[in-house]
Design a protein around this motif. Sequence first.
Motif, PDB file in Angstrom:
ATOM      1  N   ASN A  99       0.820  -1.195   0.000  1.00 54.15           N
ATOM      2  CA  ASN A  99       0.000   0.000   0.000  1.00 54.15           C
ATOM      3  C   ASN A  99       0.866   1.263   0.000  1.00 54.15           C
ATOM      4  OD1 ASN A  99      -2.341   1.624   0.195  1.00 54.15           O
ATOM      5  ND2 ASN A  99      -2.157   1.684   2.423  1.00 54.15           N
ATOM      6  N   GLY A 100       0.648   2.126  -0.987  1.00 59.63           N
ATOM      7  CA  GLY A 100       1.381   3.379  -1.052  1.00 59.63           C
ATOM      8  C   GLY A 100       2.689   3.314  -1.808  1.00 59.63           C
ATOM      9  N   VAL A 101       3.055   2.147  -2.328  1.00 60.25           N
ATOM     10  CA  VAL A 101       4.309   1.997  -3.079  1.00 60.25           C
ATOM     11  C   VAL A 101       3.989   1.751  -4.555  1.00 60.25           C
ATOM     12  CG1 VAL A 101       6.428   0.672  -3.376  1.00 60.25           C
ATOM     13  CG2 VAL A 101       5.526   1.078  -1.077  1.00 60.25           C
ATOM     14  N   GLY A 102       4.369   2.689  -5.412  1.00 65.72           N
ATOM     15  CA  GLY A 102       4.172   2.540  -6.843  1.00 65.72           C
ATOM     16  C   GLY A 102       5.479   2.191  -7.518  1.00 65.72           C
ATOM     17  N   PRO A 103       5.466   2.043  -8.841  1.00 67.46           N
ATOM     18  CA  PRO A 103       6.683   1.687  -9.583  1.00 67.46           C
ATOM     19  C   PRO A 103       7.845   2.647  -9.357  1.00 67.46           C
ATOM     20  CG  PRO A 103       4.762   1.379 -10.970  1.00 67.46           C
ATOM     21  CD  PRO A 103       4.283   2.073  -9.728  1.00 67.46           C
ATOM     22  N   LYS A 104       7.571   3.958  -9.285  1.00 65.24           N
ATOM     23  CA  LYS A 104       8.646   4.934  -9.107  1.00 65.24           C
ATOM     24  C   LYS A 104       9.360   4.728  -7.777  1.00 65.24           C
ATOM     25  CE  LYS A 104       9.637   9.899  -9.140  1.00 65.24           C
ATOM     26  NZ  LYS A 104       9.068  11.269  -9.322  1.00 65.24           N
ATOM     27  N   LEU A 105       8.611   4.567  -6.700  1.00 68.48           N
ATOM     28  CA  LEU A 105       9.224   4.355  -5.392  1.00 68.48           C
ATOM     29  C   LEU A 105       9.918   2.998  -5.333  1.00 68.48           C
ATOM     30  CD1 LEU A 105       9.832   5.222  -2.547  1.00 68.48           C
ATOM     31  CD2 LEU A 105       7.536   4.483  -1.858  1.00 68.48           C
ATOM     32  N   ALA A 106       9.328   1.996  -5.962  1.00 67.15           N
ATOM     33  CA  ALA A 106       9.946   0.668  -5.978  1.00 67.15           C
ATOM     34  C   ALA A 106      11.313   0.725  -6.653  1.00 67.15           C
ATOM     35  CB  ALA A 106       9.036  -0.330  -6.696  1.00 67.15           C
ATOM     36  N   LEU A 107      11.416   1.452  -7.763  1.00 60.66           N
ATOM     37  CA  LEU A 107      12.704   1.587  -8.447  1.00 60.66           C
ATOM     38  C   LEU A 107      13.690   2.384  -7.605  1.00 60.66           C
ATOM     39  CD1 LEU A 107      11.932   2.181 -12.242  1.00 60.66           C
ATOM     40  CD2 LEU A 107      12.771   0.105 -11.122  1.00 60.66           C
ATOM     41  N   ALA A 108      13.198   3.383  -6.877  1.00 58.80           N
ATOM     42  CA  ALA A 108      14.078   4.158  -6.001  1.00 58.80           C
ATOM     43  C   ALA A 108      14.661   3.263  -4.911  1.00 58.80           C
ATOM     44  CB  ALA A 108      13.317   5.325  -5.381  1.00 58.80           C
ATOM     45  N   ILE A 109      13.838   2.364  -4.368  1.00 57.22           N
ATOM     46  CA  ILE A 109      14.308   1.438  -3.344  1.00 57.22           C
ATOM     47  C   ILE A 109      15.358   0.494  -3.928  1.00 57.22           C
ATOM     48  CG2 ILE A 109      13.609  -0.531  -1.904  1.00 57.22           C
ATOM     49  CD1 ILE A 109      10.902   0.932  -1.528  1.00 57.22           C
ATOM     50  N   LEU A 110      15.081  -0.042  -5.109  1.00 61.03           N
ATOM     51  CA  LEU A 110      16.021  -0.960  -5.752  1.00 61.03           C
ATOM     52  C   LEU A 110      17.289  -0.255  -6.201  1.00 61.03           C
ATOM     53  CD1 LEU A 110      13.485  -3.051  -7.869  1.00 61.03           C
ATOM     54  CD2 LEU A 110      14.748  -3.806  -5.849  1.00 61.03           C
ATOM     55  N   SER A 111      17.216   1.055  -6.422  1.00 55.78           N
ATOM     56  CA  SER A 111      18.404   1.818  -6.799  1.00 55.78           C
ATOM     57  C   SER A 111      19.281   2.097  -5.590  1.00 55.78           C
ATOM     58  CB  SER A 111      17.999   3.151  -7.450  1.00 55.78           C
ATOM     59  OG  SER A 111      17.366   2.949  -8.689  1.00 55.78           O
ATOM     60  N   GLY A 112      18.646   2.255  -4.435  1.00 57.82           N
ATOM     61  CA  GLY A 112      19.387   2.605  -3.238  1.00 57.82           C
ATOM     62  C   GLY A 112      20.050   1.429  -2.546  1.00 57.82           C
ATOM     63  N   MET A 113      19.554   0.217  -2.781  1.00 60.83           N
ATOM     64  CA  MET A 113      20.160  -0.966  -2.171  1.00 60.83           C
ATOM     65  C   MET A 113      19.824  -2.200  -2.994  1.00 60.83           C
ATOM     66  SD  MET A 113      17.723  -1.517   1.220  1.00 60.83           S
ATOM     67  CE  MET A 113      18.336  -0.054   2.033  1.00 60.83           C
ATOM     68  N   GLU A 114      20.694  -3.200  -2.935  1.00 61.72           N
ATOM     69  CA  GLU A 114      20.449  -4.438  -3.663  1.00 61.72           C
ATOM     70  C   GLU A 114      19.397  -5.272  -2.943  1.00 61.72           C
ATOM     71  OE1 GLU A 114      24.123  -6.429  -4.376  1.00 61.72           O
ATOM     72  OE2 GLU A 114      24.823  -4.906  -5.797  1.00 61.72           O
ATOM     73  N   GLU A 115      18.883  -6.263  -3.655  1.00 63.64           N
ATOM     74  CA  GLU A 115      17.768  -7.047  -3.115  1.00 63.64           C
ATOM     75  C   GLU A 115      18.070  -7.652  -1.753  1.00 63.64           C
ATOM     76  OE1 GLU A 115      18.398  -9.063  -6.986  1.00 63.64           O
ATOM     77  OE2 GLU A 115      19.126  -7.060  -6.446  1.00 63.64           O
ATOM     78  N   ASN A 116      19.234  -8.292  -1.621  1.00 66.24           N
ATOM     79  CA  ASN A 116      19.548  -8.969  -0.370  1.00 66.24           C
ATOM     80  C   ASN A 116      19.725  -7.991   0.783  1.00 66.24           C
ATOM     81  OD1 ASN A 116      19.460 -11.505  -1.562  1.00 66.24           O
ATOM     82  ND2 ASN A 116      21.582 -11.398  -2.210  1.00 66.24           N
ATOM     83  N   GLN A 117      20.226  -6.803   0.474  1.00 63.73           N
ATOM     84  CA  GLN A 117      20.360  -5.774   1.504  1.00 63.73           C
ATOM     85  C   GLN A 117      18.978  -5.323   1.983  1.00 63.73           C
ATOM     86  OE1 GLN A 117      22.492  -2.290   0.212  1.00 63.73           O
ATOM     87  NE2 GLN A 117      22.474  -1.338   2.233  1.00 63.73           N
ATOM     88  N   PHE A 118      18.051  -5.176   1.033  1.00 59.40           N
ATOM     89  CA  PHE A 118      16.688  -4.788   1.408  1.00 59.40           C
ATOM     90  C   PHE A 118      16.031  -5.881   2.251  1.00 59.40           C
ATOM     91  CE2 PHE A 118      12.106  -4.877   0.601  1.00 59.40           C
ATOM     92  CZ  PHE A 118      11.754  -3.600   1.010  1.00 59.40           C
ATOM     93  N   ILE A 119      16.214  -7.120   1.852  1.00 58.26           N
ATOM     94  CA  ILE A 119      15.644  -8.237   2.606  1.00 58.26           C
ATOM     95  C   ILE A 119      16.169  -8.234   4.036  1.00 58.26           C
ATOM     96  CG2 ILE A 119      15.580 -10.761   2.807  1.00 58.26           C
ATOM     97  CD1 ILE A 119      15.651 -10.854  -0.281  1.00 58.26           C
ATOM     98  N   ARG A 120      17.484  -7.987   4.199  1.00 57.92           N
ATOM     99  CA  ARG A 120      18.056  -7.946   5.544  1.00 57.92           C
ATOM    100  C   ARG A 120      17.449  -6.804   6.370  1.00 57.92           C
ATOM    101  NH1 ARG A 120      22.853  -9.411   2.766  1.00 57.92           N
ATOM    102  NH2 ARG A 120      23.464  -7.218   2.584  1.00 57.92           N
ATOM    103  N   CYS A 121      17.238  -5.641   5.721  1.00 61.21           N
ATOM    104  CA  CYS A 121      16.638  -4.511   6.433  1.00 61.21           C
ATOM    105  C   CYS A 121      15.240  -4.868   6.948  1.00 61.21           C
ATOM    106  CB  CYS A 121      16.549  -3.292   5.514  1.00 61.21           C
ATOM    107  SG  CYS A 121      18.130  -2.469   5.215  1.00 61.21           S
ATOM    108  N   VAL A 122      14.471  -5.560   6.112  1.00 57.47           N
ATOM    109  CA  VAL A 122      13.115  -5.948   6.503  1.00 57.47           C
ATOM    110  C   VAL A 122      13.149  -6.982   7.626  1.00 57.47           C
ATOM    111  CG1 VAL A 122      11.036  -7.147   5.733  1.00 57.47           C
ATOM    112  CG2 VAL A 122      12.070  -5.384   4.281  1.00 57.47           C
ATOM    113  N   MET A 123      13.983  -7.995   7.478  1.00 53.83           N
ATOM    114  CA  MET A 123      14.027  -9.063   8.467  1.00 53.83           C
ATOM    115  C   MET A 123      14.602  -8.587   9.803  1.00 53.83           C
ATOM    116  SD  MET A 123      12.564 -11.331   6.697  1.00 53.83           S
ATOM    117  CE  MET A 123      12.657 -12.770   7.764  1.00 53.83           C
ATOM    118  N   ASP A 124      15.461  -7.542   9.757  1.00 55.86           N
ATOM    119  CA  ASP A 124      16.082  -7.030  10.983  1.00 55.86           C
ATOM    120  C   ASP A 124      15.368  -5.800  11.548  1.00 55.86           C
ATOM    121  OD1 ASP A 124      17.980  -9.004  10.660  1.00 55.86           O
ATOM    122  OD2 ASP A 124      19.482  -7.684   9.766  1.00 55.86           O
TER     123      ASP A 124
END
Length: 203
Positions: A79-104
């Motif tokens: 909710n509240g996350v569109g393609p533009k924000l999703a790409l910004a997230i993927l640009s700022g960190m790699e997938e595994n780094q994002f997964i670690r942020c969520v899990m931690d």
Amino acid sequence: MIGRLRGTLLEKQPPWMVIDVSGVGYELEASMNTLLALPGVGEAVQVFTHLTIREDAHLLYGFARQQERSLFRALIKVNGVGPKLALAILSGMEENQFIRCVMDDDIKSLTRLPGVGKKTAERLIVEMRDRFPHWTAEQGDALDGLGQAGEATHSHDPLADAEAALITLGYKPTEAARLLSGLDAKQPTEALIKAALTRQMAG
């Protein structure tokens, strides 16, 4: 649905690229992690894709590997996350780094990304956590179907192009200028953007 493209890289101007496939030029928007991994213009390239159909446009997004595309598709369901924000997230960190942020529960790191406030970070953690257990961490930085970073994007002003790309990713003009200040303007556009994003995440 267009799921994958293989052809010749015609243009590379962050956050966009154009791939020629049998005489048809496909314009795709991509994360900086994917764009940094692209080979030089004129070389063969393969990307995984996601097509979004709106009333006013058909938008095609390109990804270096299937896991990046899977994360993009999971993000745009939040909710509240569109393609533009999703790409910004993927640009700022790699997938595994994002997964670690969520899990931690690492809200601090997530809020360093453009467009991600505390409430959005908390929502990402709550809604994304249960989707990751079946994912396996990939070792190394090799990107499937793409070579190492090749030729620089042809530009008369890489610094201006880098600033424009950061603004497109969601950074305010003053913030983009601050992140780029002091960097070597002779570097390719992609290198400048990567350095700016690294500086932002270092906080």
